[in-house]
Motif scaffolding. Structure first.
Motif, mmCIF file in Angstrom:
data_model
loop_
_atom_site.group_PDB
_atom_site.id
_atom_site.type_symbol
_atom_site.label_atom_id
_atom_site.label_comp_id
_atom_site.label_asym_id
_atom_site.label_seq_id
_atom_site.Cartn_x
_atom_site.Cartn_y
_atom_site.Cartn_z
ATOM 1 N N SER A 279 -2.385 31.278 -34.507
ATOM 2 C CA SER A 279 -3.031 30.377 -35.580
ATOM 3 C C SER A 279 -1.902 29.633 -36.290
ATOM 4 N N LYS A 280 -0.697 29.968 -36.642
ATOM 5 C CA LYS A 280 0.195 29.266 -37.126
ATOM 6 C C LYS A 280 1.160 28.262 -36.199
ATOM 7 N N ASP A 281 1.442 29.001 -35.064
ATOM 8 C CA ASP A 281 2.606 28.595 -34.322
ATOM 9 C C ASP A 281 1.979 27.705 -32.967
ATOM 10 N N GLY A 282 0.741 28.317 -32.523
ATOM 11 C CA GLY A 282 0.220 27.875 -31.292
ATOM 12 C C GLY A 282 0.680 28.894 -30.017
ATOM 13 N N ILE A 283 0.046 28.687 -28.952
ATOM 14 C CA ILE A 283 0.154 29.458 -27.781
ATOM 15 C C ILE A 283 1.656 29.394 -27.144
ATOM 16 N N GLU A 284 2.109 27.985 -27.449
ATOM 17 C CA GLU A 284 3.446 27.755 -26.826
ATOM 18 C C GLU A 284 4.712 28.460 -27.460
ATOM 19 N N GLN A 285 4.503 28.780 -28.773
ATOM 20 C CA GLN A 285 5.442 29.749 -29.389
ATOM 21 C C GLN A 285 5.110 31.634 -29.245
ATOM 22 N N LEU A 286 4.225 31.750 -28.480
ATOM 23 C CA LEU A 286 3.842 32.977 -28.234
ATOM 24 C C LEU A 286 4.671 33.786 -27.070
ATOM 25 N N SER A 287 5.348 34.627 -27.485
ATOM 26 C CA SER A 287 6.091 35.396 -26.540
ATOM 27 C C SER A 287 6.040 37.000 -26.839
ATOM 28 N N PHE A 288 6.424 37.826 -25.758
ATOM 29 C CA PHE A 288 6.526 39.128 -26.153
ATOM 30 C C PHE A 288 7.465 39.452 -27.177
ATOM 31 N N ALA A 289 8.718 38.791 -27.367
ATOM 32 C CA ALA A 289 9.766 38.726 -28.357
ATOM 33 C C ALA A 289 9.172 38.616 -29.687
ATOM 34 N N THR A 290 8.232 37.185 -29.823
ATOM 35 C CA THR A 290 7.903 37.015 -31.150
ATOM 36 C C THR A 290 6.823 37.938 -31.571
ATOM 37 N N ILE A 291 5.987 38.241 -30.828
ATOM 38 C CA ILE A 291 4.941 39.273 -31.051
ATOM 39 C C ILE A 291 5.639 40.771 -31.393
ATOM 40 N N ALA A 292 6.475 41.136 -30.840
ATOM 41 C CA ALA A 292 7.235 42.451 -31.073
ATOM 42 C C ALA A 292 7.714 42.377 -32.278
ATOM 43 N N GLU A 293 8.544 41.082 -32.603
ATOM 44 C CA GLU A 293 9.433 41.154 -33.861
ATOM 45 C C GLU A 293 8.057 41.080 -35.149
#
Length: 199
Positions: A24-38
């Motif tokens: 919602s905030k950053d878009g799918i381009e910023q979606l990674s396992f690292a960002t999700i896990a954090e």
């Protein structure tokens, strides 16, 4: 202070929520396992063990939101209509609510990936969605057959899926789906077609 390790449904809920927030905030381009896990307060290996890619996880998170907001899957809807038209209206109005669950960015992302037939996550999702949609129409037809509105038999799969494809396209092109639009779809397209096949 030691953080309590979350497991099972609690951890899944946090992962899905984190995924939706990033989308919602950053878009799918910023979606990674690292960002999700954090954001979810977990580790990347936890995500790798369950999902093949961030896209597969994103799809699961959006599906979870749709099921939660709609209190179950589309083909689990309790139908209360007294005619074929009423049952179709109930199913398709519920489906429109599911479409609305996607914000504009998610809808655009969905269709960008649908155009990539080699993507295994998208193909798996499409097959799952098609099966649910077709089953919802099967239930509508079975009720109509019990009432004597339709004869025994089954609709071709293409006809079962027609209203969902039609409504998804209108959502993608930002065309309004009004009561009049839905009435036209049901009264002028679907019901005559169903009677033609099973009348």
């Amino acid at each position: 202070m030691t953080e309590t390790r979350r497991r099972g449904a609690e951890l899944e809920k946090a992962i899905f929520q984190a995924t939706r927030e990033i989308l919602s905030k950053d878009g799918i381009e910023q979606l990674s396992f690292a960002t999700i896990a954090e954001r979810a307060g977990t580790s990347k290996p936890v995500l790798y063990r369950r999902w093949r890619s961030p896209l597969e996880l994103a799809i699961a998170a959006i599906q979870d939101q749709i099921v939660t907001e709609n209190h179950g899957r589309l083909d689990e809807l309790e139908l209360t209509g007294t005619t074929l038209t009423e049952d179709l209206s109930q199913v398709l109005k519920r489906y429109i609510v599911s479409i609305d669950t996607f914000n504009q960015a998610a809808v655009i992302t969905w269709f960008q990936h649908v155009d990539q037939p080699s993507n295994p996550e998208v193909q798996a999702l499409l097959e799952s969605v098609k099966a649910i949609d077709a089953h919802a129409i099967d239930r509508v037809c079975q009720r109509a057959q019990k009432r004597g509105e339709l004869k025994a038999g089954t609709l071709p799969n293409e006809l079962k899926l027609l209203p969902f494809d039609w409504l998804r396209y209108r959502a993608f092109t930002n065309e309004p789906i009004t009561d009049a639009t839905l009435k036209f779809l049901i009264d002028d397209l679907l019901v005559p077609a169903y009677y033609h096949v099973l009348g």
